[in-house]
Design a protein around this motif. Structure first.
Motif, PDB file in Angstrom:
ATOM      1  N   LYS A 164       0.917  -1.258   0.168  1.00 35.45           N
ATOM      2  CA  LYS A 164      -0.013   0.060   0.136  1.00 35.45           C
ATOM      3  C   LYS A 164       0.764   1.121   0.000  1.00 35.45           C
ATOM      4  O   LYS A 164       0.566   2.090  -0.568  1.00 35.45           O
ATOM      5  CB  LYS A 164      -1.217  -0.272   1.219  1.00 35.45           C
ATOM      6  N   GLU A 165       1.947   1.136   0.630  1.00 34.80           N
ATOM      7  CA  GLU A 165       2.806   2.391   0.769  1.00 34.80           C
ATOM      8  C   GLU A 165       4.198   2.242   0.248  1.00 34.80           C
ATOM      9  O   GLU A 165       4.639   1.170   0.093  1.00 34.80           O
ATOM     10  CB  GLU A 165       2.986   2.931   2.347  1.00 34.80           C
ATOM     11  N   LEU A 166       4.730   3.356  -0.334  1.00 36.23           N
ATOM     12  CA  LEU A 166       6.040   3.448  -0.635  1.00 36.23           C
ATOM     13  C   LEU A 166       6.950   3.426   0.482  1.00 36.23           C
ATOM     14  O   LEU A 166       6.592   3.863   1.335  1.00 36.23           O
ATOM     15  CB  LEU A 166       6.250   4.679  -1.306  1.00 36.23           C
ATOM     16  N   ASN A 167       8.133   2.758   0.392  1.00 34.72           N
ATOM     17  CA  ASN A 167       9.274   2.643   1.319  1.00 34.72           C
ATOM     18  C   ASN A 167      10.331   3.385   1.038  1.00 34.72           C
ATOM     19  O   ASN A 167      11.049   3.118   0.101  1.00 34.72           O
ATOM     20  CB  ASN A 167       9.389   1.117   1.565  1.00 34.72           C
ATOM     21  N   LEU A 168      10.426   4.397   1.880  1.00 36.27           N
ATOM     22  CA  LEU A 168      11.857   5.422   1.733  1.00 36.27           C
ATOM     23  C   LEU A 168      12.877   4.507   2.306  1.00 36.27           C
ATOM     24  O   LEU A 168      12.751   4.428   3.457  1.00 36.27           O
ATOM     25  CB  LEU A 168      11.412   6.523   2.376  1.00 36.27           C
ATOM     26  N   VAL A 169      13.948   4.667   1.430  1.00 39.03           N
ATOM     27  CA  VAL A 169      15.156   3.864   1.809  1.00 39.03           C
ATOM     28  C   VAL A 169      16.274   5.048   1.649  1.00 39.03           C
ATOM     29  O   VAL A 169      16.292   5.837   0.581  1.00 39.03           O
ATOM     30  CB  VAL A 169      15.345   2.624   0.815  1.00 39.03           C
ATOM     31  N   ALA A 170      17.236   5.023   2.580  1.00 34.80           N
ATOM     32  CA  ALA A 170      18.403   5.841   2.414  1.00 34.80           C
ATOM     33  C   ALA A 170      19.502   5.435   1.428  1.00 34.80           C
ATOM     34  O   ALA A 170      19.975   4.257   1.502  1.00 34.80           O
ATOM     35  CB  ALA A 170      19.152   5.810   3.620  1.00 34.80           C
ATOM     36  N   PHE A 171      19.444   5.880   0.284  1.00 35.43           N
ATOM     37  CA  PHE A 171      20.188   5.486  -0.843  1.00 35.43           C
ATOM     38  C   PHE A 171      21.802   5.584  -0.618  1.00 35.43           C
ATOM     39  O   PHE A 171      22.599   4.803  -1.126  1.00 35.43           O
ATOM     40  CB  PHE A 171      19.801   6.344  -2.286  1.00 35.43           C
ATOM     41  N   ARG A 172      22.140   6.573   0.271  1.00 33.42           N
ATOM     42  CA  ARG A 172      23.440   6.727   0.761  1.00 33.42           C
ATOM     43  C   ARG A 172      23.943   5.417   1.289  1.00 33.42           C
ATOM     44  O   ARG A 172      24.998   5.158   1.277  1.00 33.42           O
ATOM     45  CB  ARG A 172      23.580   7.684   1.963  1.00 33.42           C
ATOM     46  N   ASP A 173      23.140   4.280   1.762  1.00 31.55           N
ATOM     47  CA  ASP A 173      23.519   2.928   2.310  1.00 31.55           C
ATOM     48  C   ASP A 173      23.931   2.242   1.049  1.00 31.55           C
ATOM     49  O   ASP A 173      24.993   1.490   1.422  1.00 31.55           O
ATOM     50  CB  ASP A 173      22.415   2.377   3.051  1.00 31.55           C
ATOM     51  N   TYR A 174      23.234   2.132  -0.040  1.00 29.74           N
ATOM     52  CA  TYR A 174      23.560   1.344  -1.274  1.00 29.74           C
ATOM     53  C   TYR A 174      24.848   1.879  -1.593  1.00 29.74           C
ATOM     54  O   TYR A 174      25.699   1.314  -2.096  1.00 29.74           O
ATOM     55  CB  TYR A 174      22.627   1.695  -2.346  1.00 29.74           C
ATOM     56  N   LEU A 175      25.114   3.319  -1.630  1.00 30.39           N
ATOM     57  CA  LEU A 175      26.275   4.107  -2.174  1.00 30.39           C
ATOM     58  C   LEU A 175      27.611   3.633  -1.524  1.00 30.39           C
ATOM     59  O   LEU A 175      28.420   3.414  -1.866  1.00 30.39           O
ATOM     60  CB  LEU A 175      25.960   5.477  -2.030  1.00 30.39           C
ATOM     61  N   ASP A 176      27.284   3.646  -0.073  1.00 35.16           N
ATOM     62  CA  ASP A 176      28.381   3.145   0.734  1.00 35.16           C
ATOM     63  C   ASP A 176      28.908   1.811   0.539  1.00 35.16           C
ATOM     64  O   ASP A 176      30.201   1.653   0.729  1.00 35.16           O
ATOM     65  CB  ASP A 176      27.940   3.651   2.476  1.00 35.16           C
ATOM     66  N   LEU A 177      27.867   1.231   0.577  1.00 32.87           N
ATOM     67  CA  LEU A 177      28.269  -0.638   0.119  1.00 32.87           C
ATOM     68  C   LEU A 177      28.991  -0.614  -1.079  1.00 32.87           C
ATOM     69  O   LEU A 177      29.811  -1.264  -1.177  1.00 32.87           O
ATOM     70  CB  LEU A 177      27.005  -1.210   0.129  1.00 32.87           C
ATOM     71  N   PHE A 178      28.693   0.090  -2.055  1.00 30.37           N
ATOM     72  CA  PHE A 178      29.321   0.035  -3.355  1.00 30.37           C
ATOM     73  C   PHE A 178      30.633   0.669  -3.086  1.00 30.37           C
ATOM     74  O   PHE A 178      31.776  -0.107  -3.746  1.00 30.37           O
ATOM     75  CB  PHE A 178      28.514   0.868  -4.304  1.00 30.37           C
TER      76      PHE A 178
END
Length: 325
Positions: free
Chosen positions: A276-290
């Motif tokens: 039902k809802e969009l889930n806001l995720v911190a993209f900076r976490d994906y970036l830091d993992l990369f």
């Protein structure tokens, strides 16, 4: 009593999608990039748009597999954009439509039945409501998020540009989005209005091309495939990794630009899995993992003489380990 806002600001929003969500093409993403009109009409960005329209440069992320001219064009476009990135906003939605398709099949609507014995012409006329939902509601949420919350003393007027695509035309995306956003603005007492929503051909607006590049970069960061460095181009080709290696190498270099790195860290990134809802995720976490996966390329100490020796020693140890296996 209604009090008119003190100022009106003009914006441009550019939209594109990347990935079809099947097989190795995940994730599926849609993104909108908002750039104030006064910024978008600055000399450097206008120069890039003119270079696109004359064919002097071509920008398409999926086409890049190592061509030096293409790399230079991408680097220059991101370099120019990075100067103005602080004035821009981007919303991205990573969506999974598999559950949506499963639910739609329960309706037994013709558009949900992929194995119906219909001619190609008949199928082209069918409305698939799952597809209609994806291509209206998700862009609408992206644009709505970019246009709201500017404050009571600012009124936003915007033009929306979408790369021309057959399925967008089939579902009348321009008219639907414009009507939905403007009625939503009035219903929720928001301070924005969409003056124009139009589809443009590839190579016409630098804003649309930038979204294509940004979504390609974002998807590569999310996938975060470990690419072995130090091989020859022939070896990468044999392993069918040349395109991935060249793209990864390019992204690593682009991320060394602090302005661009900060822009990516601050995008509004959502994930949707037919809930039902969009889930806001911190993209900076994906970036830091990369960046952690490729930390050797971001650590300045590894670029001095001592660091180079250490890096070479690591490569030698890996070679020995392979010999002893």
């Amino acid at each position: 009593m209604f009090t008119p806002p003190l100022q009106t600001q003009y914006m441009n929003i550019f939209f594109d999608e990347s990935g079809q969500g099947s097989g190795n093409d995940k994730p599926s993403t849609m993104g909108g990039l908002l750039i104030p009109d006064i910024v978008y009409t600055s000399p450097e960005l206008v120069e890039l748009t003119n270079a696109l329209r004359t064919g002097e440069i071509k920008l398409h992320w999926t086409d890049y597999t190592g061509d030096s001219k293409q790399r230079k064009n991408i680097e220059n476009a991101i370099k120019v954009f990075s100067k103005y990135a602080r004035y821009s906003k981007m919303n991205v939605i990573n969506y999974n439509r598999s559950t949506l398709d499963s639910r739609y099949k329960l309706s037994e609507d013709q558009g949900s039945q992929s194995k119906k014995e219909l001619s190609k012409r008949e199928k082209s006329k069918l409305i698939n409501y799952a597809t209609l939902m994806i291509y209206t509601k998700i862009p609408e949420r992206i644009f709505y998020g970019l246009l709201r919350h500017y404050g009571k003393d600012v009124y936003i007027k915007t033009n929306i540009f979408i790369e021309k695509e057959g399925k967008y035309e089939k579902y009348n995306l321009e008219q639907r989005l414009m009507e939905n956003l403007n009625t939503q603005s009035l219903y929720r007492a928001e301070q924005f209005w969409v003056e124009k929503c139009e589809m443009v051909s590839k190579g016409v607006e630098i804003g649309v091309e930038l979204v294509d590049l940004l979504l390609g970069i974002i998807r590569l960061i999310i996938n975060n495939k470990k690419i072995p460095f130090g091989l020859s181009l022939e070896e990468y080709s044999k392993k069918k990794l040349k395109g991935s290696y060249m793209k990864t190498s390019l992204v690593i270099d682009l991320l060394k630009n602090n302005e661009f790195n900060n822009f990516l860290r601050n995008i509004k990134y959502f994930e949707w899995d037919s809930q039902k809802e969009l889930n806001l995720v911190a993209f900076r976490d994906y970036l830091d993992l990369f960046m952690a996966t490729n930390f050797e390329h971001f650590n300045p100490s590894l670029f001095n003489e001592e660091g180079k020796k250490l890096n070479q020693n690591r490569k030698n140890l890996r070679k020995r380990a392979r010999i002893w296996r």
